[in-house]
Design an enzyme around this catalytic site. Structure first.
Site, short mmCIF file in Angstrom:
data_model
loop_
_atom_site.label_atom_id
_atom_site.label_comp_id
_atom_site.label_asym_id
_atom_site.label_seq_id
_atom_site.Cartn_x
_atom_site.Cartn_y
_atom_site.Cartn_z
N ASP A 1 0.89 -1.16 0.03
CA ASP A 1 0.04 0.06 0.08
C ASP A 1 0.87 1.20 0.08
O ASP A 1 1.99 1.27 0.87
CB ASP A 1 -1.05 -0.02 1.34
CG ASP A 1 -1.91 1.20 1.24
OD1 ASP A 1 -2.09 1.75 0.30
OD2 ASP A 1 -2.88 0.89 2.13
N ASP B 1 -3.70 2.58 -5.39
CA ASP B 1 -2.44 2.52 -4.86
C ASP B 1 -2.09 1.25 -3.80
O ASP B 1 -1.32 1.21 -2.72
CB ASP B 1 -2.27 3.94 -3.91
CG ASP B 1 -3.32 3.76 -2.73
OD1 ASP B 1 -4.50 3.21 -2.92
OD2 ASP B 1 -3.10 4.40 -1.60
N GLU B 2 -2.89 0.40 -4.00
CA GLU B 2 -2.78 -0.82 -3.06
C GLU B 2 -3.10 -2.21 -3.97
O GLU B 2 -3.71 -1.95 -5.00
CB GLU B 2 -3.74 -0.85 -1.77
CG GLU B 2 -4.96 -0.79 -2.07
CD GLU B 2 -5.75 -0.65 -0.88
OE1 GLU B 2 -5.62 -1.90 -0.01
OE2 GLU B 2 -6.23 0.27 -0.49
MG LIG Z 1 -2.61 4.05 0.45
#
Ligand SMILES: [Mg+2]
Length: 423
Positions: free
Chosen positions: A6, A101-102
């Site tokens: 993340d 973003d992960e």
């Molecule tokens: Mg994040």
């Protein structure tokens, strides 16, 4: 061996990578603090003041007047995100993206890959392999993208996710097999993926605040509270999560872009310029997904929050900016003829997606040439940034003399990028 990777305060981190003067400062991505938007991401320095994602920008400024407010540049975030997910795919064939973003990675059996990429010593235990891979990913993300990533390692997805949250910012945390329940027990129930504010409130009414207390509830009690999901929740709280890391999540059923203006707009040329910008963005996303849309829709919200949605089905599915734009502009013209009031929010959506198999009229090669041009533009933008190229229609802006052409920036649009997975 599952990794959850993340990126830390992703939007802010991208802004800080582009402008080092923002580093170490309370930075809020979301837009104009005098406007009507919300916080998209706050830097850790801003979070100290109690600012969180989703908070009204005006309130954020009252809490932290010295914060730097940045409009946000979703095209740049998408570009960095694509590079992030490409890095991850170097370490496992099983990567499940969970958003920009992960992602989860399943490293089970990936020893040969990790040995080749990271020089893992032969005979290393799976846990060591996962740590080596996690640190390698963190290093590459830092060096290649100039942002930081946190990694959680565990035998199941939900514990890995809780671990990466606990490792933030810029950390790595592995939860050894057998210690999952003890790792989770002291943490608040909200830390478990799937527990939202409603479930948290329902559990609080029973006096259940920690995952250890949740784990101790009998399954029948949980079933009465949450239905079928209840007993599963109890298992997750004990660290049991057999959900596999998927090859790919359910394919997107729609792609949409929408934004709220800083003030209501009745100038049709501005509305058209917004649609043109969104058509380019939706078109690029469709091409990236390898999909075409049968249906184009327009969403308008007026000053009094009345919201209308109009759609049109196309004769031939498309991923072309120009077709998306012309269809939406036609819908806009019809809608404004009925109700010409000033507009607060405008959006363009593409739905009824089909696989990208070109069906052309027998002698009509023009669409192919036009799409080849679009794909070249996509490649240039991916390499040099979204704003390396611009088209005439989006350039138009009667209100701002700034050379910055992006529709969001020029018109104070606070944009939401939507990738609909539901129907
Ligand atoms: Mg994040």
């Amino acid at each position: 061996m599952i990794l959850h990777v993340d990126l830390d305060a992703f939007f802010v981190a991208v802004e800080q990578a582009r402008d080092p003067a923002l580093r170490g400062k309370p930075v809020i991505v979301g837009g104009d603090p005098d406007g009507r938007g919300v916080v998209a991401t706050a830097s850790y320095e801003a979070r100290v003041y109690g600012i969180y994602s989703g908070m009204a920008l005006g309130l954020a400024r009252r809490l932290c007047p010295q914060a730097v407010f940045v409009r946000g540049d979703f095209h740049e975030y998408e570009r960095v995100s694509q590079r992030f997910h490409r890095i991850l795919r170097d370490y496992s064939p099983l990567v499940e993206p969970m958003g920009l973003d992960e992602a989860f990675l399943d490293l089970t059996g990936c020893e040969p890959i990790i040995q080749a990429r990271c020089g893992l010593r032969p005979g290393a235990q799976p846990e060591e392999m996962a740590r080596v891979a996690g640190e390698a990913i963190r290093r590459r993300v830092r060096e290649e993208l100039a942002v930081t990533a946190s990694v959680g390692i565990a035998g199941g997805k939900s514990v890995a996710k809780v671990a990466s949250d606990a490792a933030k910012p810029d950390g790595l945390l592995a939860v050894p097999a057998g210690s999952e329940a003890a790792f989770l027990a002291p943490r608040p129930v909200r830390h478990l993926p799937g527990v939202g504010p409603k479930a948290e409130a329902a559990l609080a009414r029973l006096g259940v605040r920690t995952l250890g207390q949740l784990a101790a509830l009998p399954p029948s009690r949980l079933r009465a509270l949450f239905g079928k999901w209840g007993p599963l929740l109890g298992e997750r709280a004990r660290g049991i999560d057999p959900t596999p890391v998927a090859w790919e999540r359910e394919p997107a059923k729609s792609v949409s872009r929408a934004g709220t203006y800083a003030r209501d707009i009745d100038d049709v040329s501005v509305l058209r310029a917004s649609l043109r910008g969104y058509a380019e963005s939706v078109g690029a996303e469709l091409r990236r997904l390898g999909r075409r849309a049968r249906c184009v829709s327009l969403k308008l919200r007026y000053g009094d929050f009345t919201t209308i949605s109009r759609s049109r089905t196309l004769g031939r599915p498309t991923c072309a900016d120009e077709v998306l734009y012309r269809t939406a502009a036609g819908l806009l013209e019809t809608a404004l003829a009925r109700d010409g009031r000033a507009v607060r929010l405008i959006g363009l959506g593409a739905s009824q997606l089909v696989d990208d198999a070109v069906q052309l009229g027998l002698f009509d090669r023009r669409p192919l040439a036009a799409e080849a041009l679009l794909r070249s533009i996509d490649r240039l933008r991916e390499k040099y940034g979204y704003r390396c190229l611009q088209t005439g229609l989006t350039f138009f802006d009667p209100y701002v003399s700034s050379p910055d052409w992006e529709p969001y920036r020029r018109m104070g649009l606070s944009s939401q990028v939507g990738l609909g997975v539901g129907s």
